[in-house]
Write a protein that holds these residues in place. Sequence first.
Motif, PDB file in Angstrom:
ATOM      1  N   LEU A 175       0.814  -1.214   0.000  1.00 27.96           N
ATOM      2  CA  LEU A 175       0.000   0.000   0.000  1.00 27.96           C
ATOM      3  C   LEU A 175       0.851   1.269   0.000  1.00 27.96           C
ATOM      4  CD1 LEU A 175      -2.939  -0.833   2.466  1.00 27.96           C
ATOM      5  CD2 LEU A 175      -2.778  -1.230   0.005  1.00 27.96           C
ATOM      6  N   GLN A 176       2.138   1.142  -0.265  1.00 25.07           N
ATOM      7  CA  GLN A 176       3.014   2.315  -0.262  1.00 25.07           C
ATOM      8  C   GLN A 176       2.912   3.099  -1.568  1.00 25.07           C
ATOM      9  OE1 GLN A 176       6.989   0.986   0.653  1.00 25.07           O
ATOM     10  NE2 GLN A 176       6.454   0.339   2.732  1.00 25.07           N
ATOM     11  N   THR A 177       3.025   4.414  -1.474  1.00 25.75           N
ATOM     12  CA  THR A 177       3.061   5.271  -2.662  1.00 25.75           C
ATOM     13  C   THR A 177       4.485   5.313  -3.210  1.00 25.75           C
ATOM     14  OG1 THR A 177       3.558   7.260  -1.382  1.00 25.75           O
ATOM     15  CG2 THR A 177       1.221   6.727  -1.736  1.00 25.75           C
TER      16      THR A 177
ATOM     17  N   GLY B  82       0.662  12.473   0.970  1.00 22.80           N
ATOM     18  CA  GLY B  82       0.249  11.633  -0.147  1.00 22.80           C
ATOM     19  C   GLY B  82       0.035  10.197   0.266  1.00 22.80           C
ATOM     20  N   GLN B  83       0.894   9.705   1.179  1.00 22.66           N
ATOM     21  CA  GLN B  83       0.749   8.319   1.631  1.00 22.66           C
ATOM     22  C   GLN B  83      -0.540   8.132   2.432  1.00 22.66           C
ATOM     23  OE1 GLN B  83       2.761   5.180   1.294  1.00 22.66           O
ATOM     24  NE2 GLN B  83       0.635   4.808   1.862  1.00 22.66           N
TER      25      GLN B  83
ATOM     26  N   SER C 263      -7.898   6.411   0.237  1.00 22.92           N
ATOM     27  CA  SER C 263      -8.535   6.107  -1.052  1.00 22.92           C
ATOM     28  C   SER C 263      -9.179   4.719  -1.065  1.00 22.92           C
ATOM     29  CB  SER C 263      -7.507   6.211  -2.191  1.00 22.92           C
ATOM     30  OG  SER C 263      -6.582   5.127  -2.162  1.00 22.92           O
TER      31      SER C 263
ATOM     32  N   HIS D 227      -3.463   8.196   0.222  1.00 25.29           N
ATOM     33  CA  HIS D 227      -3.564   6.923  -0.494  1.00 25.29           C
ATOM     34  C   HIS D 227      -4.290   5.884   0.358  1.00 25.29           C
ATOM     35  CE1 HIS D 227      -2.585   3.869  -3.406  1.00 25.29           C
ATOM     36  NE2 HIS D 227      -1.873   3.174  -2.536  1.00 25.29           N
TER      37      HIS D 227
ATOM     38  N   GLN E 283       2.299  -4.497  -6.262  1.00 23.25           N
ATOM     39  CA  GLN E 283       0.936  -4.031  -6.038  1.00 23.25           C
ATOM     40  C   GLN E 283      -0.016  -4.417  -7.164  1.00 23.25           C
ATOM     41  OE1 GLN E 283       1.134   0.179  -5.165  1.00 23.25           O
ATOM     42  NE2 GLN E 283       2.658  -0.094  -3.556  1.00 23.25           N
TER      43      GLN E 283
END
Length: 275
Positions: free
Chosen positions: A115-117, A176-177, A183, A180, A144
């Motif tokens: 699940l990392q950006t 951002g992480q 989301s 995410h 991913q």
Amino acid sequence: MTHINALDPGASPLDFYGFELRRHREVAGLTQRQLGDILNYTGSLVGQIETARKLPTQEFSERADIALGTGGLLSRLVGLVMRTQLPAWFQQVAELEARATEICTFQMGMVHGLLQTPEYVRAVLGALDHSDLDDRSAVRLARQRIFERAQSPVFWMVLSEAALHQEIGDPEAMRGQLAHLLSFENNPRINIQVLPFSAGAHAGLTGSFTVFRFASDPTIVYTEGYGSGHPTANPDTVMNCSLRYDHLRAAALSLKDSAELIRRVMEDCYGEQVA
């Protein structure tokens, strides 16, 4: 024109990919530069991929498949290429991720790799080593793609609240992480619960771990150390960690409350800074 090294297509998936890319390009009567122009990449990059000196990306592969009429060959190969570029001790774990029907993970210090950006990945992998950072980041992110399958695994992550506050990268990367993570709020197959500081002593104090469940194979528990991974199907270990995970999930905030906490931390800790 980039010098073409003689490749042994049987040496590795990366060599096989380069061999096939070159073969299809030559059949199409294109130079590396001409193919690069069509794909919107440099001819030099095409040459580096053909000679196994540079990793192909999914986007490159999809464009090349269309341009060369390969029937999707390169897009199918790129996943295998990426998996074999992982550290040897981790390749088995990537295989487990690809086959699992359910993945349940408890993470103490940072967001799970699935699940990392991209920005978060670069910060994690570049903490001590900046060499080949682009390629190493691409390899991690390629894992991913299991979520793009028609029947993707159900993924549960119990994440320590500490991981929300541990600033990995700069504030923008953290913002951002966390965005995410939010989301996935309405995605029933990817579920995120936060274990709050208020939980106090909990069943995961001994460290992070992941439980992999399969349609027909035995359940496997995975733990990790520095430069080594430890998967096991030992029934006692599996039972112990499964019980621990149940208690962690019970002690964690609900999915809704977890999202609210993530949102609050994102705004309070990583919001826009006013000069």
